[in-house]
Design a protein around this motif. Sequence first.
Motif, short mmCIF file in Angstrom:
data_model
loop_
_atom_site.label_atom_id
_atom_site.label_comp_id
_atom_site.label_asym_id
_atom_site.label_seq_id
_atom_site.Cartn_x
_atom_site.Cartn_y
_atom_site.Cartn_z
N HIS A 119 76.93 -13.87 -23.47
CA HIS A 119 76.36 -13.54 -22.17
C HIS A 119 77.42 -13.74 -21.08
CE1 HIS A 119 73.92 -14.01 -18.51
NE2 HIS A 119 72.98 -13.32 -19.14
N ALA A 120 77.34 -12.95 -20.02
CA ALA A 120 78.37 -13.00 -18.97
C ALA A 120 78.53 -14.40 -18.39
CB ALA A 120 78.02 -12.00 -17.87
N LEU A 121 77.43 -15.10 -18.15
CA LEU A 121 77.52 -16.44 -17.57
C LEU A 121 78.17 -17.43 -18.55
CD1 LEU A 121 74.11 -16.84 -15.68
CD2 LEU A 121 76.37 -16.38 -14.72
N ASP A 122 77.92 -17.25 -19.85
CA ASP A 122 78.56 -18.10 -20.85
C ASP A 122 80.06 -17.80 -20.93
OD1 ASP A 122 76.21 -19.46 -21.59
OD2 ASP A 122 75.61 -17.75 -22.82
N ARG A 123 80.42 -16.51 -20.79
CA ARG A 123 81.85 -16.15 -20.77
C ARG A 123 82.54 -16.83 -19.59
NH1 ARG A 123 81.93 -9.93 -20.59
NH2 ARG A 123 79.67 -10.01 -20.75
N ALA A 124 81.89 -16.77 -18.44
CA ALA A 124 82.47 -17.40 -17.25
C ALA A 124 82.63 -18.90 -17.44
CB ALA A 124 81.60 -17.10 -16.03
N GLU A 125 81.62 -19.53 -18.04
CA GLU A 125 81.68 -20.98 -18.28
C GLU A 125 82.82 -21.32 -19.23
OE1 GLU A 125 80.48 -24.62 -17.21
OE2 GLU A 125 79.31 -22.86 -16.61
N TYR A 126 82.97 -20.51 -20.29
CA TYR A 126 84.01 -20.78 -21.28
C TYR A 126 85.41 -20.61 -20.67
CZ TYR A 126 86.74 -20.54 -25.57
OH TYR A 126 87.67 -20.77 -26.54
N VAL A 127 85.60 -19.54 -19.94
CA VAL A 127 86.93 -19.30 -19.37
C VAL A 127 87.26 -20.35 -18.31
CG1 VAL A 127 86.42 -17.72 -17.43
CG2 VAL A 127 88.50 -17.40 -18.76
N ALA A 128 86.23 -20.85 -17.61
CA ALA A 128 86.46 -21.91 -16.63
C ALA A 128 86.95 -23.19 -17.33
CB ALA A 128 85.18 -22.19 -15.84
N LEU A 129 86.36 -23.51 -18.50
CA LEU A 129 86.79 -24.68 -19.27
C LEU A 129 88.23 -24.53 -19.75
CD1 LEU A 129 83.54 -25.36 -21.34
CD2 LEU A 129 84.48 -26.81 -19.53
N ARG A 130 88.57 -23.33 -20.24
CA ARG A 130 89.93 -23.10 -20.71
C ARG A 130 90.95 -23.23 -19.58
NH1 ARG A 130 90.78 -20.63 -25.80
NH2 ARG A 130 92.97 -20.58 -25.15
N LEU A 131 90.59 -22.70 -18.44
CA LEU A 131 91.49 -22.79 -17.28
C LEU A 131 91.64 -24.24 -16.83
CD1 LEU A 131 90.20 -19.66 -15.35
CD2 LEU A 131 92.54 -19.96 -16.20
N ALA A 132 90.53 -25.00 -16.86
CA ALA A 132 90.57 -26.41 -16.46
C ALA A 132 91.51 -27.21 -17.36
CB ALA A 132 89.17 -27.01 -16.48
N GLN A 133 91.54 -26.86 -18.66
CA GLN A 133 92.45 -27.53 -19.59
C GLN A 133 93.92 -27.26 -19.23
OE1 GLN A 133 91.21 -26.00 -23.37
NE2 GLN A 133 89.30 -27.19 -23.42
N GLN A 134 94.15 -26.15 -18.53
CA GLN A 134 95.50 -25.79 -18.11
C GLN A 134 95.81 -26.26 -16.69
OE1 GLN A 134 95.61 -21.52 -18.58
NE2 GLN A 134 94.75 -21.63 -20.65
N GLY A 135 94.84 -27.00 -16.10
CA GLY A 135 95.05 -27.51 -14.75
C GLY A 135 94.79 -26.50 -13.66
N ARG A 136 94.03 -25.45 -13.98
CA ARG A 136 93.72 -24.42 -12.98
C ARG A 136 92.21 -24.30 -12.83
NH1 ARG A 136 96.42 -18.93 -14.51
NH2 ARG A 136 95.84 -19.52 -16.65
N SER A 137 91.78 -23.89 -11.64
CA SER A 137 90.35 -23.66 -11.41
C SER A 137 90.03 -22.19 -11.59
CB SER A 137 89.95 -24.11 -10.00
OG SER A 137 90.43 -23.19 -9.03
N VAL A 138 88.76 -21.91 -11.90
CA VAL A 138 88.35 -20.52 -12.07
C VAL A 138 88.46 -19.77 -10.74
CG1 VAL A 138 85.88 -20.89 -11.67
CG2 VAL A 138 86.62 -19.02 -13.15
N GLY A 139 88.21 -20.46 -9.62
CA GLY A 139 88.34 -19.81 -8.31
C GLY A 139 89.76 -19.35 -8.05
N GLU A 140 90.74 -20.19 -8.40
CA GLU A 140 92.14 -19.81 -8.22
C GLU A 140 92.49 -18.61 -9.10
OE1 GLU A 140 93.99 -23.44 -9.32
OE2 GLU A 140 93.77 -24.37 -7.33
N ALA A 141 91.96 -18.59 -10.34
CA ALA A 141 92.23 -17.48 -11.24
C ALA A 141 91.61 -16.18 -10.72
CB ALA A 141 91.69 -17.80 -12.63
N VAL A 142 90.41 -16.27 -10.14
CA VAL A 142 89.78 -15.08 -9.54
C VAL A 142 90.66 -14.53 -8.42
CG1 VAL A 142 87.83 -14.28 -8.15
CG2 VAL A 142 87.41 -15.68 -10.18
#
Length: 266
Positions: A119-142
């Motif tokens: 689901h789109a919201l689950d995809r967003a949640e997953y990619v946010a976790l992966r980015l957080a592991q790299q020290g980046r926020s999902v907002g910055e990536a957007v």
Amino acid sequence: TGAGGTFHEAGEVLRRLLPALREAAAQHGVDVALVTWEAAQHAAAQAQRSPADFQGLPKGLRGAAKRLARQALHGRLVLFLGAGVSMGAGLPDWHSLLTALAKTAGLSPEELALYQAKHALDRAEYVALRLAQQGRSVGEAVCEVMGSHAHYGLAHGLLAGLPVTESVTTNYDQLFEQASEGAGRPLAVLPWQPTQRPGPWLLKMHGCLDHPDDIILTRQNYVRYAVRNAALAGIVQAMLITKHMVFIGFSLQDDNFLRIVDEVRR
């Protein structure tokens, strides 16, 4: 009709110009945009338009367009802009954005295949976790994915020219703000620019590229929306009750919006 010396015959110039433009467009297979310098000239050009310009529009839609125009002229129309408006300027829709974010986060082809099935919201949640592991926020990536698009599209320009003072969007980009600035109607952007002065304003429900930390994208963001953004939801509810809202480029599938509508309905 300005420095050209025919200012006092501007009406006659427009009367002759529009048929010539229409003929040239048909002959050469091109679209023509007539740009005027002042609002009065724009109104005169609209008045000169032939009913033939609207022949491609079914009768029912012509009636709907006239009703919307009356709502706008009487200050009762609210615009609700979705991702479809900005797609014309080259920006992605929600699903394309999530795919771009996955690539930014470095998902492998195997991970990406599993990711796309969620689901789109689950995809967003997953990619946010992966980015957080790299020290980046999902907002910055957007912001990284969307920030390089600097030019608004035709839809933004047309909508910015309407006599509308209240608009709402789920878009993060600032293209409608740019179009409104270009039309001489700068917007106050809520909630970051609260204003008591008269004038047009835009409510950004899901955040803005200027404020990466406020971007709403993940399932967690959506679950907490009613608590964190109750005031914004209340503004949308009030407009749904008191005004006529027209949706452009919006699928009416956003969970936050559907929750707000359901509360209004109840």
